[in-house]
Structure formats: structure tokens, C-alpha cells
Design an enzyme around this catalytic site. Structure first.
Site, PDB file in Angstrom:
ATOM      1  CD  GLU A   1      35.504  44.790 -37.761  1.00  0.00           C
ATOM      2  OE1 GLU A   1      35.588  44.261 -36.625  1.00  0.00           O
ATOM      3  OE2 GLU A   1      36.107  45.817 -38.055  1.00  0.00           O
ATOM      4  N   PRO A   2      31.841  40.041 -39.472  1.00  0.00           N
ATOM      5  CG  PRO A   2      30.406  39.079 -41.046  1.00  0.00           C
ATOM      6  CD  PRO A   2      31.175  40.341 -40.747  1.00  0.00           C
ATOM      7  N   GLY A   3      32.759  36.809 -38.277  1.00  0.00           N
ATOM      8  CA  GLY A   3      33.687  35.689 -38.460  1.00  0.00           C
ATOM      9  C   GLY A   3      32.962  34.378 -38.222  1.00  0.00           C
ATOM     10  NE  ARG A   4      31.752  32.757 -32.168  1.00  0.00           N
ATOM     11  CZ  ARG A   4      32.719  32.244 -31.412  1.00  0.00           C
ATOM     12  NH1 ARG A   4      32.845  30.938 -31.308  1.00  0.00           N
ATOM     13  NH2 ARG A   4      33.537  33.031 -30.742  1.00  0.00           N
TER      14      ARG A   4
ATOM     15  CE1 TYR B   1      38.186  31.819 -25.705  1.00  0.00           C
ATOM     16  CE2 TYR B   1      37.159  30.411 -27.342  1.00  0.00           C
ATOM     17  CZ  TYR B   1      37.984  31.468 -27.015  1.00  0.00           C
ATOM     18  OH  TYR B   1      38.577  32.186 -28.012  1.00  0.00           O
TER      19      TYR B   1
ATOM     20  CB  CYS C   1      50.940  15.420 -22.060  1.00  0.00           C
ATOM     21  SG  CYS C   1      51.486  14.858 -20.460  1.00  0.00           S
TER      22      CYS C   1
HETATM   23  C1  LIG Z   1      37.430  43.528 -33.756  1.00  0.00           C
HETATM   24  C2  LIG Z   1      36.799  42.245 -34.085  1.00  0.00           C
HETATM   25  N1  LIG Z   1      36.031  42.162 -35.184  1.00  0.00           N
HETATM   26  C3  LIG Z   1      35.433  41.009 -35.545  1.00  0.00           C
HETATM   27  C4  LIG Z   1      35.572  39.861 -34.779  1.00  0.00           C
HETATM   28  C5  LIG Z   1      34.875  38.606 -35.225  1.00  0.00           C
HETATM   29  O1  LIG Z   1      33.949  38.229 -34.295  1.00  0.00           O
HETATM   30  P1  LIG Z   1      32.961  37.006 -34.561  1.00  0.00           P
HETATM   31  O2  LIG Z   1      33.771  35.869 -35.039  1.00  0.00           O
HETATM   32  O3  LIG Z   1      32.338  36.759 -33.241  1.00  0.00           O
HETATM   33  O4  LIG Z   1      31.958  37.459 -35.583  1.00  0.00           O
HETATM   34  C6  LIG Z   1      36.351  39.896 -33.617  1.00  0.00           C
HETATM   35  C7  LIG Z   1      36.493  38.700 -32.778  1.00  0.00           C
HETATM   36  O5  LIG Z   1      36.514  38.710 -31.606  1.00  0.00           O
HETATM   37  C8  LIG Z   1      36.988  41.117 -33.263  1.00  0.00           C
HETATM   38  O6  LIG Z   1      37.753  41.204 -32.181  1.00  0.00           O
END
Ligand SMILES: Cc1ncc(COP(=O)(O)O)c(C=O)c1O
Length: 414
Positions: free
Chosen positions: A273-276, A317, A343
Site C-alpha cells: 500500500e505505497p503512498g508517499r 511534524y 497566524c
Molecule cells: C495502513 C496504511 N497503509 C498505507 C499507508 C501509506 O503509507 P506511505 O505513504 O508511507 O507509503 C499508510 C500511511 O500511513 C497507512 O496507514
């Protein structure tokens, strides 16, 4: 050239002038490189080779519709963190069977809508949630596909605010409780346990915690097999970090090798489940200097038109983003505190930066802002949500127009 690069005079995105985009669409402005998103998705996907796997892009990182659709077209599936991210995924064309539903607190209304959808899995966070899903499925005469999100008590060695895999973090079912839950599935016909799920944190810059979590999941899959429960896949979450400050981070191949070494002996398909790591480096937030004023004897404030409302990560962060002028002015570098217009004293976008001289009206790029940038933008101080532009194949288009005060107040009454 794909991504952000410098010509002799200015910063470009996929060879398109960012200065021209800033003039055409105004600032603050998110700009994304479609080629970079495609390249990064493909590199991750390819890294798993012919081992059975599915990449579920984590919409929480950036769920702007056009980007979600672009990733679907690349063959991505989706990870949604609320029923509204599921709605978004459906709008972007993802099939319900290509969506996993994560989330530490799914409300009764969210679950009631999610259970009949036929999702790939609902990733369950507690024994109580499992019972609530079971009741809904049972009442509807359905079998709910669920995964247990295990809290592995592993330190992701990431920032404490984005670590999720320690026992003290709110996420997932503790190991001992997960084991107790496994044994209950035999007598629960409204539930099908299809997977185990783990996610230890975000912006992880070594493979060690990810490999540790994968090994633990592999051991648990073995325990389940001994109980006669066969899973369809194992979901190893997201978390792969990106290089915000030029530091080394694992490559997609390093990452895949770490996961595969634990899971390959099982022969069980992998979900990630990659996002970043997919969208982070593909986006920049373009902003203009709206004021310059003295700070200390040897530093100045540069006040920008983007701040914690457009990009919350530095305030939230203490996150670092590289910041560079689109056009470099001649002259010795000066020492700046780059602050937003909001502000709040915490509205500092870049601390202690040496940059070429800045003047009011100059445009800057805040780099690596594609993930957790526009997705976290908000209306504090009544700042409108910024416009977003996608550059693709030498052309560009607005994929979200700038919010207006009328958009903002349309849900309000006097
Ligand atoms: C359950 C789960 N899956 C996937 C992600 C995506 O993580 P990342 O953006 O670090 O790949 C997150 C983000 O924290 C998450 O909580």
C-alpha cells in the site's frame, strides 16, 4: 526530461516552465509530473517481478481524482482510509474488489455502507470492530471479507508522529489478541478471513523494520495454516520513505527483496500500500514571496503565500522540504526563515535556509510535496484550497481549480 529539472535559467516540470504555470494559474499552486508518478509506480510494481502481487496505492497520500485515475490506469489498486476515500476511488474508476478499507476508527455508518460493497477486504482494527462487521454482514445475508491488521510492536525508526507499529500506537490488534481472534473464525459464517495486514509506519528509510514485520506476518500465516485457515494474500502496508534531504533510502528493488525474502517461501500473494513513495517526489508546491523583512542581525524572514494551510507537514511534524527559487538571482546567498502567512508561529515552511537573494514577487518551489500535501490542505484563516496542475507529455491541465470564498461558504448559513 521527466520530473523537476533546471534549465540554465529556471526550474521546469517535465520540460514545462514552472514560472509560466505560476503566472497562468496563480500561486500557491501544486504541480505534478505525470511521468514521475508513472515511473515510480512502475518501478515498484516491476520490483516484485513475476511473484504474485498487487499494488494498492494509498489514497491518503494524495487523492486528487486525476492522480487516482492516472494510477488506476497504470494498473494500481487502491487503499482507502474512510468511506469517503472509497467513494473517491469508485469515482476514479476502481472496482470495489480492487479496494482495501483500512482505518483505525470506522464509524457505524461507514461500515454499514462498506460491508455490502464487496471490497477486497476490510482491514480490521479490533475484536469489537470485527463483531460489528459480522453483525452487519449477517443481517445482510452476506459474507464479509476481512483482514486482521496486526500491531506487531515493531519500531519503524521513523518520526514518532508517523510510526504506527508500536504497541503504544493506536493501530491494529495486538499480537496475542490477534492469535485469540484467529481461533474464532471457524464458527463465524458471516466472515471470511482473507488476509493479514500490517503497516509499521511511514517515511521508513531502512528495510529492517519492514523486513521484520514481513517475517512476523510469515510466521503468523504459518500458525493460521496449522489451524486449517488458508489466506488469499498478505498485506504488508506502505511506508517506503523518500529522500527529502538527499539522504539514501531503499530502492524499490531493496524494498521488494526485503518483503519477498520473508514471504516467498509461503507462496502467498503480496499486497503493498505505497503512498508517499509513488507521488511524493512527483509534486511541488509553487509559492510566491509576499514580503521580506529583517529577523536577526544575520537573517531575514521571507513571507510566502503558502504555509501550513497548503502544506501542513513542516508545522505538523517538523518535516523538511527542499525549497528553491524558480529563477536564481545573482548575488551572494542570504540566510532566510521561510514562513507562511498563517497566524500561527508554527507556520514555518523552511527553517534556516541559505538561498540566492529573494525579492517580493519571486516564485519558489517547495519540493517533494506530492504526498500528504494537498491531501492535508485546509481552510484555516479562510485560505482557499490551492489549484492543482498535472503536467503530462509536454502539456498541462488544471486538475483542481482554486477554491473560491463561495465554494468555501456554500455549506454555511447566515
Ligand atoms: C495502513 C496504511 N497503509 C498505507 C499507508 C501509506 O503509507 P506511505 O505513504 O508511507 O507509503 C499508510 C500511511 O500511513 C497507512 O496507514
Amino acid at each position: 526530461m521527466a520530473g523537476f529539472s533546471r534549465s540554465p535559467t529556471e526550474l521546469l516540470c517535465d520540460d514545462v516552465s514552472l514560472s509560466a504555470l505560476a503566472v497562468a494559474e496563480g500561486t500557491p499552486l501544486y504541480v505534478y509530473s505525470a511521468a514521475t508518478i508513472r515511473d515510480r509506480f512502475r518501478a515498484l510494481d516491476r520490483a516484485f517481478g513475476d511473484y504474485p502481487h498487487a499494488v494498492h496505492y494509498a489514497l491518503k497520500a494524495n487523492s486528487t481524482l486525476a492522480l487516482a485515475r492516472l494510477l488506476r490506469e497504470q494498473g494500481s489498486a487502491a487503499d482507502a482510509n474512510s468511506i469517503w476515500e472509497i467513494d473517491l476511488a469508485l469515482k476514479a474508476g476502481f472496482a470495489p474488489g480492487a479496494i482495501v478499507f483500512t482505518g483505525v476508527g470506522k464509524s457505524p455508518a461507514e461500515l454499514a455502507r462498506a460491508v455490502p460493497l464487496g471490497l477486497k477486504a476490510i482491514n480490521v482494527e479490533s475484536a469489537g470492530e470485527l463483531a460489528r462487521i459480522e453483525a452487519l454482514a449477517s443481517a445482510a445475508g452476506r459474507v464479509a471479507r476481512v483482514a486482521i491488521r496486526v500491531n506487531p510492536d515493531i519500531d519503524a525508526k521513523s518520526h514518532p508522529h508517523i510510526s504506527t507499529g508500536l504497541k503504544i500506537n493506536k493501530f491494529g490488534v495486538p499480537l496475542d489478541e490477534a492469535r485469540a481472534l484467529f481461533a474464532t473464525f471457524r464458527g463465524r459464517p458471516a466472515l471470511r478471513l482473507v488476509a493479514l495486514h500490517v503497516h509499521v509506519g511511514s517515511q521508513i528509510t531502512t528495510t529492517e523494520p519492514i523486513a521484520k514485520a514481513a517475517a512476523l506476518m510469515a510466521a503468523l500465516v504459518g500458525e493460521l495454516r496449522a489451524l486449517g485457515i488458508t489466506l488469499e494474500y498478505v498485506d504488508l502496508g506502505g511506508g517506503l520513505g523518500i529522500s527529502y534531504e538527499g539522504q539514501p533510502v531503499p530502492t524499490p528493488d531493496d524494498y521488494a527483496a526485503a518483503l519477498l525474502s520473508a514471504v516467498r517461501p509461503l507462496g502467498l500473494p503480496i499486497v503493498i500500500e505505497p503512498g508517499r513513495s509513488v507521488v511524493g517526489p512527483a509534486g511541488a508546491l509553487i509559492t510566491r514571496v509576499i514580503d521580506v523583512k529583517p529577523r536577526t542581525a544575520d537573517s531575514e524572514f521571507a513571507v510566502l503565500d503558502a504555509g501550513m494551510t497548503e502544506l501542513m507537514r513542516p508545522a505538523l511534524y517538523g518535516a523538511y522540504h527542499a525549497i528553491e527559487p524558480l529563477t536564481i538571482r545573482a548575488g551572494a546567498e542570504r540566510f532566510y526563515e521561510l514562513v507562511g502567512p498563517i497566524c500561527e508561529s508554527t507556520d514555518v515552511v523552511g527553517r534556516d535556509r541559505w538561498l540566492s537573494p529573494l525579492e517580493v514577487g519571486d516564485a519558489l518551489a517547495i519540493r517533494d510535496a506530492g504526498a500528504y500535501g494537498s491531501a492535508m490542505a485546509n481552510n484555516y484563516n479562510r485560505h482557499p484550497l490551492p489549484a492543482e496542475v498535472l503536467v503530462d507529455n509536454g502539456a498541462w491541465r488544471v486538475i483542481r481549480r482554486r477554491q473560491t470564498i463561495d465554494d468555501m461558504t456554500t455549506m454555511e448559513t447566515l
